[in-house]
Design a protein around this motif. Structure first.
Motif, PDB file in Angstrom:
ATOM      1  N   LEU A 156      32.280  10.338  30.663  1.00 41.19           N
ATOM      2  CA  LEU A 156      33.131   9.599  29.729  1.00 41.19           C
ATOM      3  C   LEU A 156      34.592   9.850  30.100  1.00 41.19           C
ATOM      4  O   LEU A 156      35.008  10.984  30.301  1.00 41.19           O
ATOM      5  CB  LEU A 156      32.877  10.040  28.290  1.00 41.19           C
ATOM      6  CG  LEU A 156      31.583   9.548  27.660  1.00 41.19           C
ATOM      7  CD1 LEU A 156      31.376  10.221  26.318  1.00 41.19           C
ATOM      8  CD2 LEU A 156      31.598   8.046  27.503  1.00 41.19           C
ATOM      9  N   GLU A 157      35.336   8.792  30.185  1.00 45.33           N
ATOM     10  CA  GLU A 157      36.724   8.888  30.604  1.00 45.33           C
ATOM     11  C   GLU A 157      37.551   9.636  29.556  1.00 45.33           C
ATOM     12  O   GLU A 157      37.456   9.372  28.353  1.00 45.33           O
ATOM     13  CB  GLU A 157      37.284   7.477  30.808  1.00 45.33           C
ATOM     14  CG  GLU A 157      38.608   7.445  31.498  1.00 45.33           C
ATOM     15  CD  GLU A 157      39.044   6.026  31.806  1.00 45.33           C
ATOM     16  OE1 GLU A 157      40.237   5.750  31.642  1.00 45.33           O
ATOM     17  OE2 GLU A 157      38.186   5.216  32.193  1.00 45.33           O
ATOM     18  N   GLU A 158      38.357  10.584  30.051  1.00 40.65           N
ATOM     19  CA  GLU A 158      39.234  11.349  29.158  1.00 40.65           C
ATOM     20  C   GLU A 158      40.199  10.404  28.447  1.00 40.65           C
ATOM     21  O   GLU A 158      40.667   9.430  29.019  1.00 40.65           O
ATOM     22  CB  GLU A 158      40.037  12.389  29.950  1.00 40.65           C
ATOM     23  CG  GLU A 158      39.219  13.548  30.467  1.00 40.65           C
ATOM     24  CD  GLU A 158      38.596  14.398  29.371  1.00 40.65           C
ATOM     25  OE1 GLU A 158      39.215  14.579  28.301  1.00 40.65           O
ATOM     26  OE2 GLU A 158      37.490  14.885  29.594  1.00 40.65           O
ATOM     27  N   GLY A 159      40.490  10.712  27.208  1.00 40.38           N
ATOM     28  CA  GLY A 159      41.465   9.943  26.459  1.00 40.38           C
ATOM     29  C   GLY A 159      40.901   8.700  25.794  1.00 40.38           C
ATOM     30  O   GLY A 159      41.615   8.027  25.067  1.00 40.38           O
ATOM     31  N   THR A 160      39.631   8.381  26.051  1.00 43.80           N
ATOM     32  CA  THR A 160      39.059   7.211  25.383  1.00 43.80           C
ATOM     33  C   THR A 160      38.729   7.564  23.946  1.00 43.80           C
ATOM     34  O   THR A 160      38.508   8.731  23.608  1.00 43.80           O
ATOM     35  CB  THR A 160      37.774   6.719  26.095  1.00 43.80           C
ATOM     36  OG1 THR A 160      36.798   7.752  26.036  1.00 43.80           O
ATOM     37  CG2 THR A 160      38.046   6.302  27.530  1.00 43.80           C
ATOM     38  N   MET A 161      38.686   6.557  23.132  1.00 45.37           N
ATOM     39  CA  MET A 161      38.398   6.777  21.726  1.00 45.37           C
ATOM     40  C   MET A 161      36.985   7.347  21.556  1.00 45.37           C
ATOM     41  O   MET A 161      36.781   8.249  20.747  1.00 45.37           O
ATOM     42  CB  MET A 161      38.551   5.480  20.934  1.00 45.37           C
ATOM     43  CG  MET A 161      38.373   5.679  19.436  1.00 45.37           C
ATOM     44  SD  MET A 161      38.623   4.178  18.484  1.00 45.37           S
ATOM     45  CE  MET A 161      40.399   4.058  18.557  1.00 45.37           C
ATOM     46  N   LEU A 162      36.024   6.838  22.338  1.00 42.79           N
ATOM     47  CA  LEU A 162      34.654   7.327  22.215  1.00 42.79           C
ATOM     48  C   LEU A 162      34.570   8.809  22.536  1.00 42.79           C
ATOM     49  O   LEU A 162      33.966   9.580  21.794  1.00 42.79           O
ATOM     50  CB  LEU A 162      33.704   6.528  23.122  1.00 42.79           C
ATOM     51  CG  LEU A 162      32.250   6.999  23.110  1.00 42.79           C
ATOM     52  CD1 LEU A 162      31.659   6.935  21.700  1.00 42.79           C
ATOM     53  CD2 LEU A 162      31.420   6.170  24.082  1.00 42.79           C
ATOM     54  N   LYS A 163      35.198   9.231  23.629  1.00 45.47           N
ATOM     55  CA  LYS A 163      35.136  10.652  23.989  1.00 45.47           C
ATOM     56  C   LYS A 163      35.836  11.495  22.936  1.00 45.47           C
ATOM     57  O   LYS A 163      35.356  12.562  22.553  1.00 45.47           O
ATOM     58  CB  LYS A 163      35.738  10.908  25.365  1.00 45.47           C
ATOM     59  CG  LYS A 163      35.526  12.360  25.803  1.00 45.47           C
ATOM     60  CD  LYS A 163      35.444  12.519  27.272  1.00 45.47           C
ATOM     61  CE  LYS A 163      35.018  13.933  27.630  1.00 45.47           C
ATOM     62  NZ  LYS A 163      34.778  14.094  29.040  1.00 45.47           N
ATOM     63  N   SER A 164      36.950  11.014  22.437  1.00 48.44           N
ATOM     64  CA  SER A 164      37.686  11.740  21.402  1.00 48.44           C
ATOM     65  C   SER A 164      36.841  11.878  20.134  1.00 48.44           C
ATOM     66  O   SER A 164      36.774  12.957  19.537  1.00 48.44           O
ATOM     67  CB  SER A 164      38.991  11.009  21.106  1.00 48.44           C
ATOM     68  OG  SER A 164      39.645  11.592  20.021  1.00 48.44           O
TER      69      SER A 164
END
Length: 178
Positions: free
Chosen positions: A117-125
């Motif tokens: 999951l890409e850092e800084g994405t809403m989903l990961k957050s």
């Protein structure tokens, strides 16, 4: 447009067009799951083919009051993929994975999904805001396609706890993502 449950019921009634439509709708997703499980394209293709034959042959066992159509098809794929793995291990003379090795493999797949999951994405957050065990349960359900019962067994918690973790986590994720 018919939903998946209606198409499975049509398969049970002998409607060949229904299985074709399910294939068109879900083959890519199921192939991705098979590739993650089997790690070999030819085996994944075999598993996908065998799964749709099984869907056609056993659609009468699908109960929309109990099962979600997509989960039912994923479970059929997972069962077939695991059978192919066992057959390959037996023919190669390899020792099949024990329960602990299988659990380690699942933890690795969940960790890899988390890391991708890409850092800084809403989903990961939003996922990061969940306690680790709840995040693992959600990822195991949606990345590995495990049932609530399988998650409960692998995480060594009661079934009700696993269900509650996933339900509450999804509610938290919905709120966070909106």
């Amino acid at each position: 447009m018919q939903d998946d449950a209606t198409l499975l019921l049509a398969c049970a009634a002998g409607n060949r067009d229904a299985v074709r439509r399910l294939y068109e709708r879900h083959a890519d997703q199921l192939m991705g799951i098979a590739l993650r499980l089997l790690r070999k394209h030819d085996l994944a293709e075999d598993a996908l083919h065998d799964t749709f034959v099984r869907i056609w042959q056993t659609a009468d066992q699908f109960n929309p009051a109990i099962d979600r159509a997509e989960s039912w098809m994923i479970a059929a794929l997972r069962d077939r993929s695991l059978s192919l793995l066992r057959q390959r291990e037996e023919s190669d003379g390899a020792v099949p994975m024990d329960a602990e090795e299988a659990a380690d493999e699942e933890r690795l797949l969940v960790s890899q999904a988390w890391e991708r999951l890409e850092e800084g994405t809403m989903l990961k957050s939003c996922l990061a805001s969940l306690p680790e065990d709840r995040r693992r349960a959600v990822l195991a359900s949606y990345v590995l396609g495990l049932s609530h019962g399988e998650i409960a067994g692998r995480m060594r918690v009661p079934l009700g706890t696993a269900k509650a973790w996933i339900r509450r986590s999804l509610e938290t994720l919905r709120g966070c993502m909106s």
